[in-house]
Scaffold this motif. Sequence first.
Motif, PDB file in Angstrom:
ATOM      1  N   ARG A 190      60.694 -33.607 -10.170  1.00  0.00           N
ATOM      2  CA  ARG A 190      59.517 -32.888  -9.681  1.00  0.00           C
ATOM      3  C   ARG A 190      59.199 -31.655 -10.518  1.00  0.00           C
ATOM      4  NH1 ARG A 190      57.781 -34.442  -4.536  1.00  0.00           N
ATOM      5  NH2 ARG A 190      58.338 -36.639  -4.299  1.00  0.00           N
TER       6      ARG A 190
ATOM      7  N   GLU B 220      57.699 -32.759 -13.874  1.00  0.00           N
ATOM      8  CA  GLU B 220      56.371 -33.334 -13.642  1.00  0.00           C
ATOM      9  C   GLU B 220      55.338 -32.235 -13.399  1.00  0.00           C
ATOM     10  OE1 GLU B 220      56.095 -36.706 -10.919  1.00  0.00           O
ATOM     11  OE2 GLU B 220      58.246 -37.024 -11.197  1.00  0.00           O
TER      12      GLU B 220
ATOM     13  N   ARG C 262      52.207 -31.596 -15.869  1.00  0.00           N
ATOM     14  CA  ARG C 262      50.847 -31.667 -15.315  1.00  0.00           C
ATOM     15  C   ARG C 262      50.056 -30.412 -15.670  1.00  0.00           C
ATOM     16  NH1 ARG C 262      53.157 -34.275 -10.527  1.00  0.00           N
ATOM     17  NH2 ARG C 262      52.444 -36.449 -10.465  1.00  0.00           N
TER      18      ARG C 262
ATOM     19  N   MET D 212      50.902 -37.699 -14.762  1.00  0.00           N
ATOM     20  CA  MET D 212      52.202 -38.341 -14.586  1.00  0.00           C
ATOM     21  C   MET D 212      52.112 -39.448 -13.533  1.00  0.00           C
ATOM     22  SD  MET D 212      53.623 -36.471 -16.812  1.00  0.00           S
ATOM     23  CE  MET D 212      55.289 -37.094 -16.691  1.00  0.00           C
TER      24      MET D 212
ATOM     25  N   ILE E  70      54.937 -41.610 -12.231  1.00  0.00           N
ATOM     26  CA  ILE E  70      56.356 -41.930 -12.183  1.00  0.00           C
ATOM     27  C   ILE E  70      56.698 -42.426 -10.782  1.00  0.00           C
ATOM     28  CG2 ILE E  70      58.696 -41.022 -12.410  1.00  0.00           C
ATOM     29  CD1 ILE E  70      57.649 -39.047 -14.453  1.00  0.00           C
TER      30      ILE E  70
END
Length: 347
Positions: free
Chosen positions: A248, A251, A255, A261, A263
């Motif tokens: 997290r 990501e 971003r 992303m 995933i």
Amino acid sequence: MIRESLFAASERETRLDKLGDVLRRFDELIDFAEIAHEVEQSLPQRDRSKGGRPPYPVELMVRVMIVQEYFNLSDEQMEFQLLDRLSFQRFVGLRRSSQIPDRTTIWLFRERLVKAGCYDGVLESVNRQINAAGYVARGGQMIDATLVSAPIQRMSKEENEAIEQGKTPADWAEAKRRQKDMDARWTKKHGKSHFGYKMSASVDHRYKLLRKVKVSSANEHDTKHFEDVLDGDNSCRDVYADRGYADREREHRLRSEGWRMHIQRKAKKGKPLSPCQAKRNRRIASKRARVEHPFASMAQMGGKAIRCIGLERARLRISLKAAVYNIQRLCYLKSAGVLPLKSRIAA
């Protein structure tokens, strides 16, 4: 009765062309002189003051490496096939030569590449030519990793512990040290043990070409090399990956840098995925599944197993295999009539 002909060699070559020589197709699509020039810039100049036989041209040796990886041949078999096989002789440029590189010459050239740190030189040059042909990275990218097997090392518990600490066992002679792979590691996947290395890669979604490759020991987690293979040249910012890359914090950071992303999510103990998350995972899976195709093609060329010792040699062999896959893929794209980006714009 067998008919003899003074033009038998020429007739065989003509027939070979009609049947379809994949190496001749490689020669038509890729400028190997350009690859050789870039590789030569990375190689140290050899000392010729002591005389000796002049070395084979770099382009010739690069072609030998390409053939060797495409057909997954050992150095000994490569020497034999260069003596015996017409298509190899023609591609390498030794059709009318009585001399061919022997197994030692092939090994020494590969060692020169390793010592010069020229691991990805051929792959990068091939990718530049692919981009120049219009097959630029677009449509997003898929990131994944695959295991590459290496010869299993039989060592005691004490020897393994010393190697894990980055040390060489005290009782090993230099000759024994050269025969032991101290970089390959054990790992488990789907309950099965594997020994060797791991190749992490970024594959563009449109053309399924390998854009960036990273080789590491098998026990290193996939997610560690996510950003190493993230291709910033892809014109689309979509990134697809499986649940093994879920992070997290990373990501959120990517971003904020403009990446989109995609995933897959992992279920936690006692907390299964919601229907919405499961649906999202299936949607991502249909996109990222294309990344398995290059790995399967490399496996057919023997790319899921290597016969060398050490991480540096593994990096070179796997990178060469990736370059050969991209050349093979370019041949398919051309033969299937897949237009590159420039052609689409012109149309």
